[in-house]
Design an enzyme around this catalytic site. Structure first.
Site, short mmCIF file in Angstrom:
data_model
loop_
_atom_site.label_atom_id
_atom_site.label_comp_id
_atom_site.label_asym_id
_atom_site.label_seq_id
_atom_site.Cartn_x
_atom_site.Cartn_y
_atom_site.Cartn_z
N ASP A 7 0.89 -1.16 0.00
CA ASP A 7 0.00 0.00 0.00
C ASP A 7 0.93 1.21 0.00
OD1 ASP A 7 -2.34 1.59 0.25
OD2 ASP A 7 -1.99 1.75 2.41
N GLU A 67 -0.64 -1.19 -5.17
CA GLU A 67 -1.85 -0.46 -5.52
C GLU A 67 -1.50 0.73 -6.40
OE1 GLU A 67 -5.62 1.81 -3.41
OE2 GLU A 67 -4.22 0.69 -2.17
N ASP A 140 -3.00 0.66 6.97
CA ASP A 140 -2.10 0.52 5.81
C ASP A 140 -1.59 -0.92 5.68
OD1 ASP A 140 -1.57 3.64 5.18
OD2 ASP A 140 -1.63 3.29 7.33
#
Length: 164
Positions: A7, A67, A140
């Site tokens: 992330d 991501e 996260d």
């Protein structure tokens, strides 16, 4: 196959390492790397890069999933996070890892079946799918596990639908 999910972030980079074998996924490790806003951007990028290289050396993932950024109203923040994401991809590239990128919509769709799932839905589903006792913290780290899980699910479907 070991998958490292990321992330991306400059202040907080979440990471999750999962093992995908025989259509089963188990968590190996998850956590975050943080940098201080009092540190210069180049120093923060260096901290992220060094820590990610250490994570890669320790867990020896086979594949790297990250991501993709979504549009942020704050252009300065988007650019800074983009720098961090670039460093994170560079680390994977220099460690010869295949790199896979997923949009937030793709991740939500793969995990919950609904591309507009909220954070709570995502966290509960990730916890269930990975057979965890509680929702991973901080957010996260949970998000990074969802990226890794999305990739594992994508690989499973690729293998199941391979044409001979």
């Amino acid at each position: 196959m070991k998958i490292l999910g990321i992330d991306p972030g400059i202040a907080i980079m979440g990471y999750g390492v999962v093992e995908f074998e025989a259509n089963k996924v188990k968590v190996i490790e998850n956590g975050v790397v943080t940098t201080s806003s009092k540190t210069t951007t180049p120093e923060r990028l260096s901290i992220l890069y060094k820590n990610l290289n250490e994570i890669i050396k320790e867990f020896k993932p086979d594949e790297f999933a990250i991501e993709e950024l979504f549009f942020n109203q704050n252009v300065k923040t988007a650019i800074t996070v983009g720098h961090a994401r670039g460093i994170q991809i560079l680390s994977a590239q220099e460690n010869n890892l295949p790199i896979y990128e997923y949009t937030p919509l793709q991740i939500k769709q793969a995990i919950t079946g609904y591309g507009r799932a909220n954070k709570s839905q995502m966290q509960k589903t990730v916890t269930t799918l990975l057979n965890l006792k509680e929702i991973p913290k901080p957010d996260d780290a949970a998000d990074a596990l969802s990226v890794a899980l999305c990739h594992a699910l994508s690989q499973r479907f690729k293998e199941n639908f391979r044409m001979n």
